[in-house]
Design an enzyme around this catalytic site. Structure first.
Site, PDB file in Angstrom:
ATOM      1  N   GLU A  55      43.799  40.586  36.713  1.00 37.45           N
ATOM      2  CA  GLU A  55      43.236  41.678  37.483  1.00 37.45           C
ATOM      3  C   GLU A  55      44.364  42.804  37.852  1.00 37.45           C
ATOM      4  OE1 GLU A  55      41.020  40.809  41.103  1.00 37.45           O
ATOM      5  OE2 GLU A  55      40.469  38.722  40.361  1.00 37.45           O
ATOM      6  N   ARG A  99      37.716  26.589  40.139  1.00 40.55           N
ATOM      7  CA  ARG A  99      36.481  26.911  39.480  1.00 40.55           C
ATOM      8  C   ARG A  99      35.323  25.750  40.338  1.00 40.55           C
ATOM      9  NH1 ARG A  99      36.343  32.068  38.211  1.00 40.55           N
ATOM     10  NH2 ARG A  99      37.817  32.479  36.639  1.00 40.55           N
ATOM     11  N   GLU A 102      42.961  34.597  36.975  1.00 38.68           N
ATOM     12  CA  GLU A 102      42.270  35.680  36.899  1.00 38.68           C
ATOM     13  C   GLU A 102      42.853  36.954  36.524  1.00 38.68           C
ATOM     14  OE1 GLU A 102      37.814  34.365  39.078  1.00 38.68           O
ATOM     15  OE2 GLU A 102      39.309  36.097  39.871  1.00 38.68           O
ATOM     16  N   ASP A 141      44.316  36.486  40.557  1.00 37.00           N
ATOM     17  CA  ASP A 141      43.696  35.667  41.636  1.00 37.00           C
ATOM     18  C   ASP A 141      43.246  34.289  41.149  1.00 37.00           C
ATOM     19  OD1 ASP A 141      42.439  35.751  44.161  1.00 37.00           O
ATOM     20  OD2 ASP A 141      40.491  36.466  43.375  1.00 37.00           O
ATOM     21  N   ASP A 144      38.415  41.559  47.053  1.00 38.01           N
ATOM     22  CA  ASP A 144      38.500  41.115  45.572  1.00 38.01           C
ATOM     23  C   ASP A 144      37.198  41.614  45.176  1.00 38.01           C
ATOM     24  OD1 ASP A 144      39.472  40.170  43.309  1.00 38.01           O
ATOM     25  OD2 ASP A 144      38.495  38.296  43.391  1.00 38.01           O
ATOM     26  N   GLU A 190      36.405  31.862  30.673  1.00 41.82           N
ATOM     27  CA  GLU A 190      35.546  32.447  29.615  1.00 41.82           C
ATOM     28  C   GLU A 190      36.325  32.312  28.318  1.00 41.82           C
ATOM     29  OE1 GLU A 190      34.987  37.088  30.658  1.00 41.82           O
ATOM     30  OE2 GLU A 190      36.450  36.336  32.044  1.00 41.82           O
ATOM     31  N   LYS A 245      39.303  30.538  46.313  1.00 40.62           N
ATOM     32  CA  LYS A 245      39.974  31.412  46.081  1.00 40.62           C
ATOM     33  C   LYS A 245      41.067  31.817  47.154  1.00 40.62           C
ATOM     34  CE  LYS A 245      38.099  33.273  42.309  1.00 40.62           C
ATOM     35  NZ  LYS A 245      37.629  34.620  42.429  1.00 40.62           N
ATOM     36  N   HIS A 292      32.965  40.530  31.807  1.00 36.88           N
ATOM     37  CA  HIS A 292      33.087  39.316  32.597  1.00 36.88           C
ATOM     38  C   HIS A 292      32.174  38.923  33.396  1.00 36.88           C
ATOM     39  CE1 HIS A 292      35.211  36.260  35.453  1.00 36.88           C
ATOM     40  NE2 HIS A 292      34.718  37.032  36.189  1.00 36.88           N
ATOM     41  N   THR A 351      46.941  33.944  45.901  1.00 36.31           N
ATOM     42  CA  THR A 351      46.841  35.542  45.003  1.00 36.31           C
ATOM     43  C   THR A 351      48.104  35.964  44.646  1.00 36.31           C
ATOM     44  OG1 THR A 351      44.556  35.993  45.906  1.00 36.31           O
ATOM     45  CG2 THR A 351      45.632  37.727  44.979  1.00 36.31           C
ATOM     46  N   GLN A 393      34.598  25.916  43.834  1.00 44.33           N
ATOM     47  CA  GLN A 393      33.745  27.303  43.825  1.00 44.33           C
ATOM     48  C   GLN A 393      32.439  27.077  43.367  1.00 44.33           C
ATOM     49  OE1 GLN A 393      35.456  30.789  41.874  1.00 44.33           O
ATOM     50  NE2 GLN A 393      33.334  32.052  42.073  1.00 44.33           N
TER      51      GLN A 393
END
Length: 424
Positions: free
Chosen positions: A209, A245, A207, A241, A134, A372, A261, A141, A265, A248
């Site tokens: 992607e 948070r 996420e 993905d 990844d 975000e 993570k 971002h 996925t 992490q």
């Protein structure tokens, strides 16, 4: 013979102009049916799946000296045959589906079993994932996240503008669209506490992607050039993905994401080939400073792919859009990611998957994650019916779509969807 990307091409299969799957697309996937439960390879055309195993068995597609390639439960064997075979096969499939070619159109004994209603097909993971990496390649971002956690003056780390940053993820938990995602557990340590605890993630995120599907291998110890790396790319998928948070935040220093993570996925079931995306190739953002020579690009390697995200809470009747952005904004291209990945001498394998990293644009509605969109939970996202979200709750479903808009047709990816289940 017309090129498969010719906008004037028409199929004898009726295709709605708003469909993701016109004859100019022909994405590959793996499917099964109740009547024929063995997974095999197909191509999407309108609201049908063209069974390539049937065409191969009837001699309408010849992959000699390989055989029964499309009767397999993954695309890996076909991808291993290389880009010349990929191109030749796409030309042949396009030819067979053309409105003015009677070969398949008028042969009911082959056409009927070969064209399966999409509604009757169960879609599977389209390839065996050899490895998953990844990346972190959207400047918008990376800047947004950096401002949140380090302040405006230190938003980008010193290395970010010099190379595509990435980490090795878990191939074992890459799942196909529609697979339910269980809320992960992990070590949590909010800033106000003295010691960590173990429990369900409280700040679960998506996420947005794109995923690159690598279709050719490269030997250990060798680097890749721009042209070689491009030719190794079989195609692209939508990729979510999922990200914990809070897990992490506690674990990522000093080695980056790990359990935050590793739990899931999700990817879309259809792989849109690099060749189908060729008409939509565009230049990416100007890169300043100019990358080191091995990362410089002689041609445009970004793609104009519209992307949107919709969220449906359990109490909502339908999903509501929360993000609309474009793949063209990515600072580091997929080719640059692959070149950099192999630059140390890292061997690449057939079936490797590269995640682009979260795709955000310059505007607020173009932010590709709830981190975000809600600005780290301080600005809740408002949904119909008074529903608000800072992060994902149990029962929430998230849908991502992507497409390139052509002249009178679109080349799309379908959808990648996942619903959150409570922690076990």
């Amino acid at each position: 013979m017309p090129h498969p990307n010719d906008p004037k091409l028409r199929s004898f299969v009726d295709v709605d102009p708003a469909s993701d799957f016109p004859i100019q697309n022909l994405p590959y996937g793996v499917f099964s049916t109740q009547a024929a439960p063995a997974p095999r390879v197909g191509v999407a055309i309108g609201d049908r799946v063209l069974d390539l195993a049937v065409l191969e068995s009837e001699g309408l597609i010849d992959l000699a000296p390989a055989y029964d390639v499309f009767a397999q439960a993954s695309l890996n064997a076909f991808m291993a045959l290389g880009p010349r075979v990929w191109s030749k096969t796409r030309v042949r499939i396009s030819e067979l589906l053309r409105h003015d070619n009677p070969k398949l159109r008028d042969d009911k004994s082959v056409r009927t079993p070969a064209l399966v209603p999409m509604a009757d097909a169960r879609l599977h993971l389209p390839f065996e994932v050899a490895g998953y990496t990844d990346f972190y390649s959207s400047k918008e971002h990376a800047t947004n996240v950096g401002v949140m956690f380090r302040g405006k003056d230190n938003a980008l780390q010193p290395n970010w503008l010099h190379m595509p940053i990435g980490y090795n993820g878990r191939a074992s938990t890459v799942v196909v669209s529609g697979t339910r995602v269980r809320r992960p557990r992990g070590q949590l340590k909010p800033p106000a506490t003295d010691a960590p605890s173990f429990g369900p993630c409280k700040r679960l995120d998506f996420e947005l992607e794109m995923g690159v599907v690598v279709g050719q291998s490269s030997p250990i110890g060798e680097m890749l050039g721009e042209t070689q790396a491009e030719e190794m790319i079989f195609g692209f998928v939508l990729l979510n993905d999922w990200s914990a948070r809070d897990i992490q935040q506690w674990e990522y220093v000093p080695l980056g994401p790990f359990q935050a993570k590793a739990f899931a996925t999700s990817i879309s079931p259809w792989i849109v080939t690099r060749e189908a995306l060729e008409p939509f190739r565009v230049h990416g953002p100007a890169q300043d400073p100019v990358p080191l020579p091995y990362l410089r690009q002689a041609q445009p390697n970004n793609y104009d792919i519209e992307l949107d995200v919709a969220l449906r809470a359990a109490q909502m009747n339908q999903a509501a859009g929360i993000c609309r952005t474009n793949f063209k904004y990515m600072y580091w291209s997929s080719v640059q990611q692959l070149v950099h990945h192999a630059s140390s001498g890292c061997a690449m394998n057939v079936g490797d998957l590269l995640g682009s990293g979260t795709i955000s644009g310059p505007e607020k509605h173009q932010r590709g994650s709830l981190l975000e969109l809600s600005w780290n939970g301080t600005e809740p996202v408002e949904l119909p019916g008074g529903v608000k979200r800072t992060f994902l709750e149990d029962g929430d479903s998230l849908m991502m779509r992507g497409w390139c808009q052509g002249n009178g047709y679109r080349v799309g990816f379908g959808e990648v969807e996942g619903t959150i289940l409570p922690a076990s």
